[in-house]
Design an enzyme around this catalytic site. Structure first.
Site, PDB file in Angstrom:
ATOM      1  N   ASP A 107       0.932  -1.140   0.026  1.00 29.68           N
ATOM      2  CA  ASP A 107      -0.048  -0.047  -0.126  1.00 29.68           C
ATOM      3  C   ASP A 107       0.902   1.268  -0.175  1.00 29.68           C
ATOM      4  O   ASP A 107       2.051   1.485   0.546  1.00 29.68           O
ATOM      5  CB  ASP A 107      -0.768  -0.082   1.349  1.00 29.68           C
ATOM      6  CG  ASP A 107      -2.078   1.105   1.294  1.00 29.68           C
ATOM      7  OD1 ASP A 107      -2.469   1.566   0.039  1.00 29.68           O
ATOM      8  OD2 ASP A 107      -2.808   1.105   2.122  1.00 29.68           O
ATOM      9  N   HIS A 126       2.825   3.308  -9.035  1.00 25.30           N
ATOM     10  CA  HIS A 126       2.693   1.658  -9.000  1.00 25.30           C
ATOM     11  C   HIS A 126       4.275   1.088  -9.918  1.00 25.30           C
ATOM     12  O   HIS A 126       4.639   0.185  -9.561  1.00 25.30           O
ATOM     13  CB  HIS A 126       1.632   1.474  -9.876  1.00 25.30           C
ATOM     14  CG  HIS A 126       0.258   1.865  -9.291  1.00 25.30           C
ATOM     15  ND1 HIS A 126       0.016   1.621  -7.937  1.00 25.30           N
ATOM     16  CD2 HIS A 126      -0.683   2.651  -9.900  1.00 25.30           C
ATOM     17  CE1 HIS A 126      -1.146   2.140  -7.613  1.00 25.30           C
ATOM     18  NE2 HIS A 126      -1.707   2.666  -8.617  1.00 25.30           N
ATOM     19  N   LEU A 183      10.893 -21.050  -4.069  1.00 28.60           N
ATOM     20  CA  LEU A 183       9.852 -20.139  -3.379  1.00 28.60           C
ATOM     21  C   LEU A 183       8.361 -20.087  -4.133  1.00 28.60           C
ATOM     22  O   LEU A 183       8.609 -20.174  -5.480  1.00 28.60           O
ATOM     23  CB  LEU A 183      10.265 -18.608  -3.616  1.00 28.60           C
ATOM     24  CG  LEU A 183       9.517 -17.558  -2.762  1.00 28.60           C
ATOM     25  CD1 LEU A 183       9.186 -17.413  -1.470  1.00 28.60           C
ATOM     26  CD2 LEU A 183       9.910 -16.177  -3.371  1.00 28.60           C
TER      27      LEU A 183
HETATM   28  C1  FPP Z   1      -1.597   0.262  -3.558  1.00 27.98           C
HETATM   29  O1  FPP Z   1      -1.146   1.565  -3.438  1.00 27.98           O
HETATM   30  C2  FPP Z   1      -1.440  -0.626  -4.461  1.00 27.98           C
HETATM   31  C3  FPP Z   1      -1.959  -0.928  -5.722  1.00 27.98           C
HETATM   32  C4  FPP Z   1      -3.525  -1.141  -5.542  1.00 27.98           C
HETATM   33  C5  FPP Z   1      -1.362  -1.774  -6.573  1.00 27.98           C
HETATM   34  C6  FPP Z   1      -0.129  -2.739  -6.290  1.00 27.98           C
HETATM   35  C7  FPP Z   1       0.668  -2.849  -7.443  1.00 27.98           C
HETATM   36  C8  FPP Z   1       2.175  -2.975  -7.548  1.00 27.98           C
HETATM   37  C9  FPP Z   1       3.068  -2.650  -6.400  1.00 27.98           C
HETATM   38  C10 FPP Z   1       2.906  -2.888  -8.963  1.00 27.98           C
HETATM   39  C11 FPP Z   1       2.828  -3.934  -9.649  1.00 27.98           C
HETATM   40  C12 FPP Z   1       2.814  -5.322  -9.096  1.00 27.98           C
HETATM   41  C13 FPP Z   1       2.956  -6.369  -9.905  1.00 27.98           C
HETATM   42  C14 FPP Z   1       2.944  -7.683  -9.197  1.00 27.98           C
HETATM   43  C15 FPP Z   1       3.136  -6.383 -11.338  1.00 27.98           C
HETATM   44  P1  FPP Z   1      -2.392   2.588  -3.764  1.00 27.98           P
HETATM   45  O2  FPP Z   1      -2.425   2.946  -5.077  1.00 27.98           O
HETATM   46  O3  FPP Z   1      -3.599   2.013  -2.913  1.00 27.98           O
HETATM   47  O4  FPP Z   1      -1.772   3.684  -2.759  1.00 27.98           O
HETATM   48  P2  FPP Z   1      -2.555   5.170  -1.913  1.00 27.98           P
HETATM   49  O5  FPP Z   1      -3.139   4.163  -0.904  1.00 27.98           O
HETATM   50  O6  FPP Z   1      -1.407   5.698  -1.367  1.00 27.98           O
HETATM   51  O7  FPP Z   1      -3.610   5.649  -2.841  1.00 27.98           O
END
Ligand code: FPP
Length: 248
Positions: free
Chosen positions: A26, A43, A137
């Site tokens: 997050d 992201h 893993l």
């Molecule tokens: C949360 O941050 C993150 C996500 C919804 C997406 C997670 C994706 C990745 C880490 C990149 C891609 C991963 C792979 C495996 C290809 P948020 O957008 O909710 O952050 P915020 O709460 O600060 O808005």
């Protein structure tokens, strides 16, 4: 010795390494906002953390690493962000599949994969079959996943088995439910990490985390790496896991 190496030594000397570590990644959006950048840039940076954490998990000899990459609720984000996340997923597979395979990582995607577009679905299926026999893993990537929906699906599968006479109602027990979850082949998580300081489970592995230790890291996901993972494991090792019983 660097901070991560010191933590690794402490971790290996101190106690048991968790077999299964799950992470709610997050804070990508906030990381980008702090830099006045568009959310997808956060992201993309978060994808680098995925790489670092997978390497660190191999180094720590964790058996299963579960990452919450995209929830069912995330489909409701603005179309531009959803498509940026889907492109990143495909890019991640393109870039990393070969190396993950060489390092013995078994990649498993869990969730409602039918909602993926054909390009992503092909990529996901491809890397799963390529790496299916690997044992170093297990990397569980949860996409289009919601824990309540997973439980509803399990209930439906049980109902079908009961209706068809394959299962008696008295045989419906905890094992029968666990066996019908996406995580049927994995031990329950020992440690659940959530980054960015939020103290919520957000519909992730509700059944499976019944006795899991929680570590909330204040670090935003794009800044989370090897040191932060090892620190979370050291914190985990200081806990007294009782599973509802009293200490020895
Ligand atoms: C949360 O941050 C993150 C996500 C919804 C997406 C997670 C994706 C990745 C880490 C990149 C891609 C991963 C792979 C495996 C290809 P948020 O957008 O909710 O952050 P915020 O709460 O600060 O808005």
């Amino acid at each position: 010795m660097g901070a991560a190496a010191e933590l690794l030594a402490q971790m290996n000397g101190q106690g048991a390494i968790p077999r299964h570590v799950a992470i709610i990644m997050d804070g990508n959006g906030r990381w980008a906002r702090e830099r006045l950048l568009p959310r997808p840039v956060g992201h993309r940076e978060g994808m680098k953390s995925v790489r670092a954490v997978v390497e660190a998990a191999i180094e720590a000899k964790i058996e299963v690493l579960s990452l919450f990459a995209f929830s069912q609720e995330n489909w409701q984000r603005p179309a531009g962000e959803v498509s940026a996340l889907m492109s990143l997923l495909e890019e991640y597979i393109q870039k990393e599949a070969r190396e993950l395979h060489e390092r013995g990582v078994r990649v498993v995607f869990l969730g409602d994969l039918d909602r993926l577009g054909p390009v992503q679905r092909r990529a996901v299926d491809g890397v799963m079959s390529l790496t299916a026999a690997n044992r170093t893993l297990v990397l569980n990537l949860f996409i289009s996943y919601g824990s309540r929906a997973e439980l509803v699906r399990a209930a439906r599968l049980i109902a079908e088995d009961v209706a068809a006479g394959r299962l008696a109602p008295e045989q419906v027990d905890e094992a029968a439910i666990s066996a019908r979850l996406f995580t049927a082949d994995c031990p329950d998580p020992d440690l659940l990490i959530r980054t960015s300081g939020e103290m919520r489970i957000s519909n992730f592995l509700l059944w499976q985390v019944a006795y899991t230790e929680l570590v909330i890291s204040p670090v935003l996901w794009p800044d989370f790496g090897r040191t932060e993972l090892f620190q979370a494991i050291v914190d985990y090792q200081s806990r007294d896991r009782r599973f509802g019983r009293v200490s020895a």
